[in-house]
Design a protein around this motif. Structure first.
Motif, PDB file in Angstrom:
ATOM      1  N   LEU A   1      25.254  -0.146  -4.752  1.00 41.86           N
ATOM      2  CA  LEU A   1      25.256   0.253  -3.340  1.00 41.86           C
ATOM      3  C   LEU A   1      24.535   1.593  -3.165  1.00 41.86           C
ATOM      4  N   VAL A   2      24.794   2.531  -4.078  1.00 43.78           N
ATOM      5  CA  VAL A   2      24.127   3.835  -3.996  1.00 43.78           C
ATOM      6  C   VAL A   2      22.616   3.639  -4.105  1.00 43.78           C
ATOM      7  N   GLY A   3      22.200   2.762  -5.033  1.00 42.91           N
ATOM      8  CA  GLY A   3      20.762   2.490  -5.176  1.00 42.91           C
ATOM      9  C   GLY A   3      20.176   1.937  -3.893  1.00 42.91           C
TER      10      GLY A   3
ATOM     11  N   ALA B   1       0.823  -1.217   0.000  1.00 40.57           N
ATOM     12  CA  ALA B   1       0.000   0.000   0.000  1.00 40.57           C
ATOM     13  C   ALA B   1       0.853   1.261   0.000  1.00 40.57           C
ATOM     14  N   GLY B   2       2.074   1.181  -0.525  1.00 39.05           N
ATOM     15  CA  GLY B   2       2.916   2.364  -0.618  1.00 39.05           C
ATOM     16  C   GLY B   2       3.027   2.836  -2.061  1.00 39.05           C
ATOM     17  N   ILE B   3       3.943   3.769  -2.283  1.00 37.60           N
ATOM     18  CA  ILE B   3       4.223   4.221  -3.650  1.00 37.60           C
ATOM     19  C   ILE B   3       5.653   4.750  -3.642  1.00 37.60           C
ATOM     20  N   ASP B   4       6.316   4.717  -4.777  1.00 36.49           N
ATOM     21  CA  ASP B   4       7.653   5.295  -4.842  1.00 36.49           C
ATOM     22  C   ASP B   4       7.765   6.196  -6.060  1.00 36.49           C
ATOM     23  N   LEU B   5       7.873   7.499  -5.791  1.00 39.38           N
ATOM     24  CA  LEU B   5       7.965   8.465  -6.882  1.00 39.38           C
ATOM     25  C   LEU B   5       9.410   8.822  -7.182  1.00 39.38           C
ATOM     26  N   SER B   6      10.350   8.229  -6.456  1.00 43.75           N
ATOM     27  CA  SER B   6      11.729   8.706  -6.574  1.00 43.75           C
ATOM     28  C   SER B   6      12.574   7.847  -7.515  1.00 43.75           C
ATOM     29  N   THR B   7      11.969   6.852  -8.207  1.00 48.76           N
ATOM     30  CA  THR B   7      12.803   5.913  -8.962  1.00 48.76           C
ATOM     31  C   THR B   7      13.599   6.591 -10.075  1.00 48.76           C
TER      32      THR B   7
ATOM     33  N   GLY C   1      15.315   0.404  -4.712  1.00 51.61           N
ATOM     34  CA  GLY C   1      16.602   1.051  -4.958  1.00 51.61           C
ATOM     35  C   GLY C   1      17.524   0.167  -5.776  1.00 51.61           C
ATOM     36  N   PHE C   2      17.541  -1.123  -5.433  1.00 54.94           N
ATOM     37  CA  PHE C   2      18.370  -2.078  -6.173  1.00 54.94           C
ATOM     38  C   PHE C   2      17.926  -2.143  -7.634  1.00 54.94           C
ATOM     39  N   CYS C   3      16.622  -2.268  -7.839  1.00 52.07           N
ATOM     40  CA  CYS C   3      16.100  -2.370  -9.207  1.00 52.07           C
ATOM     41  C   CYS C   3      16.393  -1.082  -9.988  1.00 52.07           C
ATOM     42  N   ALA C   4      16.252   0.076  -9.312  1.00 48.07           N
ATOM     43  CA  ALA C   4      16.527   1.341  -9.995  1.00 48.07           C
ATOM     44  C   ALA C   4      17.996   1.418 -10.396  1.00 48.07           C
ATOM     45  N   ALA C   5      18.882   0.889  -9.524  1.00 55.60           N
ATOM     46  CA  ALA C   5      20.308   0.889  -9.857  1.00 55.60           C
ATOM     47  C   ALA C   5      20.555   0.033 -11.097  1.00 55.60           C
ATOM     48  N   LEU C   6      19.924  -1.155 -11.140  1.00 59.03           N
ATOM     49  CA  LEU C   6      20.077  -1.998 -12.329  1.00 59.03           C
ATOM     50  C   LEU C   6      19.571  -1.269 -13.567  1.00 59.03           C
ATOM     51  N   GLY C   7      18.407  -0.610 -13.414  1.00 61.27           N
ATOM     52  CA  GLY C   7      17.842   0.148 -14.534  1.00 61.27           C
ATOM     53  C   GLY C   7      18.821   1.207 -15.020  1.00 61.27           C
ATOM     54  N   ALA C   8      19.444   1.904 -14.068  1.00 64.25           N
ATOM     55  CA  ALA C   8      20.404   2.954 -14.431  1.00 64.25           C
ATOM     56  C   ALA C   8      21.597   2.365 -15.161  1.00 64.25           C
TER      57      ALA C   8
END
Lengths: 326, 328
Positions: B96-98, B59-65, B218-225
């Motif tokens: 790690l940054v992610g 029930a959350g959301i993440d707008l920062s990806t 965060g991990f997934c966003a790092a992979l995406g980056a």
């Protein structure tokens, strides 16, 4: 009771502190008449918008489309005036049409949210993109300037925006404080089920709130277009963040049911000062997000902490311990 | 479970209708190369969508990806430009940054009790601003940093038209689905989203579950980056601007409920391909980008409305079935 007085005092203190810090850091540029005029300009646009959007916040809803609706309404206004060859009739028609667009956008939001029971966040997120697309289509991605007629340009000249803000805030304050509709808004925001059972039409109140939000956003769009004497698709982009921040800093709970118009206006003033301060310190606009983010986390985090039962328990315990020691 | 299957058939049906529509409208749409390209374009939002789905299930959301992607990429660009650190370690630092970005989000939301929406909106601004602060500058102006090292750029390629990013997309989605359905952590995600009080009473550490979900984002966003910059062979401070919308849209179209407690990775997988097909099709029709915005927004609203209607119908049916059972 004690908490209330502390809250009441905290706002003037923060305001004075802001003024003092900026005066000390940038004495000559901050206190100049032209700079204070600039602050009032930007404050008035946020103030006008938040006076209407507060209705949505009080219901526990959110309107993410404010920024791009502001752009779309600015585009509507400027294009109508240009279409009528910068005549005064054009200005009148433009303003009416723009306000209509704002109301219509609010109506669409309200009807979709209430009929289909979908999250306001998602609907206004989607309309945000739609409005931006429409503005891009209408302007063909160009900047449209509009430096005539005087009837249009005077809207953005001091002190008209400030007067408009005061009128908008006063009406909004009156409606929320002194009328049954206002009490219904607080009731629905506090507990929609209880409000519905006691005979309040939640649907009607919700649709009205989104329409008011659209209406004040349209006024903001007109003022913004008149101030800058131009418009483009990206006019007003990011304003949803400023308005939400103004509300949150002014003590509006995004969960609904809590917040006042003076608080929201106070928030708008703080945001205006913050923006102005960052500009005077020549912080690049790309880095404002850092300061904004920290301010949001501090303000909302503090608010959430106050509501946290564990924190309340800790406060009570400390009070007891103190009483014992005394 | 029956409702879930039906919902899946519907989202697959929507995808097929979309593909059929674009195939009819443009002769460039339906060919193997283009279809493979669509899946490649779906990969990065889809990978991030795995994490975002976890968060939405709670029930959350993440707008920062999008901003997380930019920050990860910019940290790697700095390492690339100013140090001799080998590429694999650079990638590890990026990941790690992610993870740290995700941890920051999780703490703000789960420990400071900020509403997810506001909290991640704030961190979106913070991550983006930090990206600008550490952005590569030449003579004082921000420029894009090329990252052309062979061992890095290879990540943006693949076996012919089967790109590595596509393979990663499929592998991560499969792992994500297995974790969600077959581990205690996955079950905890559902219970936290469906009924946090009940979850707490049954001994689930809600704060920890939510923080882990954000760390996974965060991990997934790092992979995406990493995959995005490897393919572009450069990065800018604007990377991923407005991108946060895509994984959320993919989840919602795939039937993940924003109210929490419902949905899975397979749905998000289909949703990501749907969004990529939509974007590709609109481009193939040579429409102005402005129309893309309008069409995308309208389709999101339509899907959201349809989902609300579908859920209410299903609920009614379940209630009727329950009532009928009692009568017997």
């Amino acid at each position: 009771m004690k908490k209330l007085t502390l809250n009441q005092l905290s706002k003037p203190i923060i305001l004075v502190a802001f003024f003092l810090i900026l005066t000390i850091l940038r004495p000559s540029s901050f206190l100049s008449a032209s700079n204070l005029g600039n602050v009032l300009w930007s404050v008035s646009v946020y103030g006008i918008m938040v006076s209407g959007t507060i209705f949505v916040f009080l219901l526990g809803g959110i309107d993410l489309s404010i920024g791009s609706l502001c752009g779309l309404t600015a585009v509507t206004c400027v294009m109508t005036i240009r279409h009528f060859n910068y005549s005064t009739t054009g200005v009148l028609l433009g303003i009416l049409l723009t306000l209509g667009v704002g109301l219509l956008a609010g109506l669409v939001h309200g009807v979709i949210i209430t009929t289909f029971k979908v999250p306001a966040f998602l609907v206004t997120f989607a309309t945000q993109i739609i409005f931006l697309g429409l503005s891009m289509i209408f302007t063909n991605n160009k900047i449209l300037s509009c430096q005539n007629p005087p009837a249009f340009t005077m809207i953005g000249k001091n002190p008209v925006p400030i007067i408009l803000m005061i009128i908008a805030a006063a009406i909004s304050w009156f409606v929320l404080r002194k009328t049954a509709t206002g009490r219904y808004v607080y009731a629905v925001g506090g507990n929609p089920q209880a409000a519905a059972i006691s005979g309040i039409s939640v649907t009607k109140i919700t649709i009205m709130a989104y329409m008011i939000s659209g209406f004040t956003t349209a006024i903001g769009g007109i003022v913004l277009a008149s101030m800058t004497q131009q418009c483009m698709a990206s006019t007003g982009s990011g304003y949803e963040q400023f308005v939400i921040m103004a509300g949150v800093i002014g003590g509006i709970s995004l969960l609904g049911g809590e917040g006042t118009v003076p608080g929201a206006i106070f928030g708008a003033v703080i945001i205006g000062l913050l923006q102005n301060g960052l500009n005077l310190m020549s912080v690049p606009s790309t880095q404002h997000g850092l300061v904004r983010g920290i301010v949001i986390i501090a303000a909302v985090g503090f608010d959430a902490l106050q509501r946290d039962p564990a924190f309340q328990g800790w406060l009570a315990k400390r009070k007891q311990a103190r009483a014992k020691n005394a | 479970m029956k409702q879930q299957n039906l919902r899946r058939i519907i989202s697959l049906g929507m995808l097929l209708v979309l593909v059929a529509l674009f195939s009819a409208l443009s002769k460039y749409f339906l060919n193997p190369n283009n279809l493979l390209e669509i899946i490649r374009d779906a990969a990065v939002p889809g990978i991030i969508g795995v994490g975002v789905t976890y968060v939405i299930i709670t029930a959350g959301i993440d707008l920062s990806t999008g901003a997380e992607m930019a920050l990860v990429a910019m940290v790697m660009a700095n390492i690339y430009r100013y140090t001799l650190i080998p590429i694999p370690i650079m990638i590890l630092v990026g990941i790690l940054v992610g993870l740290l970005c995700g941890l920051f989000n999780g703490i703000i939301v789960a420990k400071l009790h900020l509403p997810e929406f506001i909290g991640t909106l704030a961190t979106m601004g913070i991550f983006r601003a930090i990206t600008y602060i550490i952005a590569i500058k030449e003579n004082g102006t921000i420029t894009s940093q090329p990252m052309k090292a062979y061992s890095y750029a290879i990540l943006g390629k693949g076996f012919g038209r089967i790109y590595f990013v596509t393979i990663a997309f499929i592998v991560i989605s499969v792992i994500g689905q297995i974790v969600l359905k077959n581990t205690r952590f996955g079950t905890n995600l559902y219970s936290v989203g469906a009924n946090p009080k009940a979850a707490e009473l049954s001994g689930i550490n809600i704060a920890r579950t939510r923080i882990i979900a954000y760390v996974i984002v965060g991990f997934c966003a790092a992979l995406g980056a990493i995959f995005t910059t490897a393919r572009l062979q450069s990065t800018t401070a604007l990377l991923g601007d407005g991108f946060e919308f895509n994984p959320i849209a993919a989840s919602v179209i795939g039937g993940v409920s924003l109210a929490g407690g419902y949905g899975d990775i397979l749905g998000t997988f289909i949703g990501a391909i749907f969004m990529a097909a939509l974007e590709n099709g609109v481009l193939k029709l040579q429409m102005n980008t402005a129309y893309q915005y309008v069409i995308k927004g309208c389709i999101i609203i339509a899907v959201v409305i349809f989902d609300a209607w579908f859920n209410s119908v299903m609920e009614k049916r379940a209630q009727e079935a329950a009532a009928g059972g009692k009568e017997e």
